[in-house]
Scaffold this active site. Sequence first.
Site, mmCIF file in Angstrom:
data_model
loop_
_atom_site.group_PDB
_atom_site.id
_atom_site.type_symbol
_atom_site.label_atom_id
_atom_site.label_comp_id
_atom_site.label_asym_id
_atom_site.label_seq_id
_atom_site.Cartn_x
_atom_site.Cartn_y
_atom_site.Cartn_z
ATOM 1 N N CYS A 298 0.824 -1.220 0.000
ATOM 2 C CA CYS A 298 0.000 0.000 0.000
ATOM 3 C C CYS A 298 0.858 1.271 0.000
ATOM 4 C CB CYS A 298 -0.925 0.008 1.202
ATOM 5 S SG CYS A 298 -1.922 -1.480 1.301
ATOM 6 N N HIS B 8 -3.447 6.975 2.528
ATOM 7 C CA HIS B 8 -3.853 5.680 1.958
ATOM 8 C C HIS B 8 -5.261 5.367 2.456
ATOM 9 C CE1 HIS B 8 -4.245 1.549 1.048
ATOM 10 N NE2 HIS B 8 -3.936 1.101 2.251
ATOM 11 N N ASN C 62 -10.366 -0.548 -0.335
ATOM 12 C CA ASN C 62 -8.922 -0.374 -0.173
ATOM 13 C C ASN C 62 -8.225 -0.929 -1.418
ATOM 14 O OD1 ASN C 62 -6.199 -0.807 0.460
ATOM 15 N ND2 ASN C 62 -6.602 -1.304 2.595
#
Length: 331
Positions: A122, A256, A287
Amino acid sequence: MSGLIASGGAAHAALLGLGAYRPSRIVPNSEIVDAIDSSDEWIQTRSGIKQRRWATPEETVQVMSVAAARDALADAGIDAHQIDCVIVATVSHLMQTPAIATAIAHELGTEQAAAFDISAACAGFCHGVAMASDFIRGGSARHVLVIGVERLSDITDRTDRGTAFIFADGAGAVVVGPSDRPGIGPVVWGSDGERADLIMQRETWPEALERGEMPNLTMQGNPVFRWASFAMAKIGLEALDRAGITVDELDCFVPHQANMRIVDALARSMKLPEQVRIARDIAEMGNTSAASIPLALERMKRDGEAKSGDTALFIAFGAGLAYAAQVVIVP
Ligand code: UT7
């Protein structure tokens, strides 16, 4: 002996253009709750996710990347042949070699740009932006394309309560190039390999194939949640400090998109003033790991919440555990 010639680059680097690709298939919570004995209410309360997007078979890593990259090139007003380097941040391109970046560079029509993939989960997109900035200032490249792309639906167990509702697909891209003024602040990055087991591929490819399955992702969500909510605020403040700006001078916060509660906890811990606009793309996109920050910034620009010239703080964190934060000027 006269010695070597030093490579000289641009005085500064900046984001010149931004692009995004959102897969066509919208998946609401109602479609996934039965397989994980969950509810729309639980998912929204615990994560802020209302829906996510899962790529169709045709929306491959390459297809999504090329679409996002073309968008970014058009936004920057740069031709593909001006790109010297393509960096693709991903953990879900399922062919280990060659890097997908070379095929993307070729399809875009770059003139044999250097092209490679990076694996920082990520945090991959922010790692790519930091590298691009240094390549340009160091003279290794003049224009760099950084792509964050994931098809996490390929490596997510639809029956796993801890991950099935979170992970999703998409692509975002930026063109990074030379600039008169600093447009990308110093990166604050690092890793904590002692906690590498908190988010990981459940097993190796041979182990998974022996069982006839994919090596899906597994996550101990709560420890990651606590780490991200507290430790990452300090990293964000350090990135602001190193860029020489205060929270009062910040226009946009683009962390994020892991969990809406983490987004809120970070904003609170960093004491961001009310006027700072905060990215909340997770509600619609889930996500998307390496793709989440460029996707979230693209939505903010489209919705008029971020405009060209604004200051924005990126904070990215995830498997590794790896993290990276930097302040940028919105292209
Ligand atoms: O992108 C990379 C970085 N990743 C992240 O940053 C993700 C970080 N973690 C998270 O976002 C959160 O930990 C989750 C959203 C994954 C989970 O939220 P949580 O508040 O940490 O929940 P929990 O795991 O502590 O579980 C709370 C309760 C448990 O029940 P009891 O023990 O309180 O009775 C779980 O069994 O919720 C239960 N539970 C569920 N219930 C319905 C766990 N998963 C589910 C589910 N549906 N899917």
